[in-house]
Write an enzyme that holds these catalytic residues in place. Sequence first.
Site, PDB file in Angstrom:
ATOM      1  N   LYS A  84       0.820  -1.222   0.000  1.00 48.20           N
ATOM      2  CA  LYS A  84       0.000   0.000   0.000  1.00 48.20           C
ATOM      3  C   LYS A  84       0.851   1.268   0.000  1.00 48.20           C
ATOM      4  O   LYS A  84       0.417   2.304  -0.475  1.00 48.20           O
ATOM      5  CB  LYS A  84      -0.956  -0.024   1.175  1.00 48.20           C
TER       6      LYS A  84
HETATM    7  C1  PLP Z   1      -4.242  -4.700   0.914  1.00 45.45           C
HETATM    8  C2  PLP Z   1      -3.449  -5.964   0.783  1.00 45.45           C
HETATM    9  C3  PLP Z   1      -3.805  -6.972  -0.149  1.00 45.45           C
HETATM   10  C4  PLP Z   1      -5.039  -6.873  -1.016  1.00 45.45           C
HETATM   11  O1  PLP Z   1      -4.922  -5.897  -2.005  1.00 45.45           O
HETATM   12  P1  PLP Z   1      -6.221  -5.392  -2.804  1.00 45.45           P
HETATM   13  O2  PLP Z   1      -5.756  -4.245  -3.614  1.00 45.45           O
HETATM   14  O3  PLP Z   1      -7.209  -4.974  -1.746  1.00 45.45           O
HETATM   15  O4  PLP Z   1      -6.723  -6.519  -3.623  1.00 45.45           O
HETATM   16  C5  PLP Z   1      -2.986  -8.084  -0.263  1.00 45.45           C
HETATM   17  N1  PLP Z   1      -1.894  -8.228   0.522  1.00 45.45           N
HETATM   18  C6  PLP Z   1      -1.530  -7.299   1.432  1.00 45.45           C
HETATM   19  C7  PLP Z   1      -0.333  -7.546   2.284  1.00 45.45           C
HETATM   20  C8  PLP Z   1      -2.287  -6.135   1.604  1.00 45.45           C
HETATM   21  O5  PLP Z   1      -1.915  -5.214   2.522  1.00 45.45           O
END
Ligand code: PLP
Length: 466
Positions: free
Chosen positions: A112
């Site tokens: 993120k």
């Molecule tokens: C947020 C997240 C996901 C999922 O990603 P999306 O964009 O919501 O599909 C997968 N792995 C980790 C470690 C995350 O923080």
Amino acid sequence: MQYLSTRGEAAPRDFEGVLLAGLAEDGGLFLPESWPSLSAAEWRGLRGLPYAELAARLIHPFAGESLSFETLRRMTGEAYAGFGHPAIAPLVQLDARCFALELFHGPTLAFKDMAMQLLGRLFDHALAQRGERITIVGATSGDTGSAAIEACRDRSAIDLVMLHPEGRTSEVQRRQMTTVLSPNVANLAIQGSFDDCQDLVKAMFNDAPFRLEMRLAAVNSINWARVAAQIPYYAHAALALGAPDRPVAFSVPTGNFGNVLAAWAVRQMGLPVERLIIGANRNNILARFLASNDMSMRPVEPSLSPSMDIQVSSNFERLLFELLGRDGAATAAVMGRFRAEGRMPVPDAAWREATGLFHGFTLDDAGTLGEIRHLWQAAGYLADPHTAIGTAAARALAPEDRSIPVVVAATAHPAKFPDAVEAAIGLRPPLPPRLADLYEREERYSIATPDLGTVEALVRSHARRN
Ligand SMILES: *Cc1c(COP(=O)(O)O)cnc(C)c1O
């Protein structure tokens, strides 16, 4: 560049308008009116660029007149300067054809940061130009909260209040939020569940006078700017592996569908993406959809990959809109029935089209631990539980043509989920040096009951202080 709502009713907006609005007024999500497309020669010309430069070049067509290229390039340079790896998003080869695209070298050790670090700067820039301030409120069960806090700390036009359920995040996740002592950041530990936190945030947004008074804004994953900021790393990996002259496949551990949507976007922009593999834990609404056109809500069950514990993948609406020929009224009708009946009536032709590109894969907790062990024994690679679902999915569903490389989105650093890694291989992965003192840092947060009046008063006193 103008943006349209997937539900066809909201007025078109430019990039900055979409950035600040998040959700469209008709409840839809924004998408560019057309996809910027690059020729093979233009793609080749981007090979080998430093990550921040590539990011500026690929995001700029989406920003259009909202931002000059020089301003955007300065922002991507700053956004990725603090990453813990000089390549920003390095590719690590795991076996003959499978690669991990490590997206976890940012300040909070999850993918993120790749988008959020830019988003904080985009917000600050847009607000400074308008002479406005906003208050971002959010609810988090872990990763999103810390990424948002790191991205918005010390930004002059933003106050941020993050709600988390008291005692229900991991200690690493809590400390990553509560040890940020910047004056514009406040953490509220709510005496309740994650759902209570989310309900409080929704209630604050639905309280129109409060929303206006505080200039409330959100940074959740439906914000288009977050998707746009995720596009460059897929292009970066594909170019490194020979695209546009060689096809690639991507395997993405998926929750809200935001990350895999960006992989789909690079295909829209002209790169040869042969297959998109969606990894899920037992909360596998998307895998069920792809297997049998069954997009039905079920209660969320906790798993070893908590960032993928979801009931509904909000960003799927953007793909649906495209599958329905960009028909906003049809998309609104399908989404309306989904909300009313808990099951999404996707027309058969649209479902078939989706299954031509997307393949779904489900792995339970025991399988996830087994995959972490397998990667460690076979490749000496330490993977977190989310990434492990992606690598298992890649092995199971890679294209038959063995000359096509498969890139797995490695979405979190293994040290973020030390208990699962230890359960799998008996070793506790250490935090990287820049976070090694996390357990000694001072924490600051307020504890509050899940009561709207109480929480609004706390948000107000925080925002007013600045
Ligand atoms: C947020 C997240 C996901 C999922 O990603 P999306 O964009 O919501 O599909 C997968 N792995 C980790 C470690 C995350 O923080």
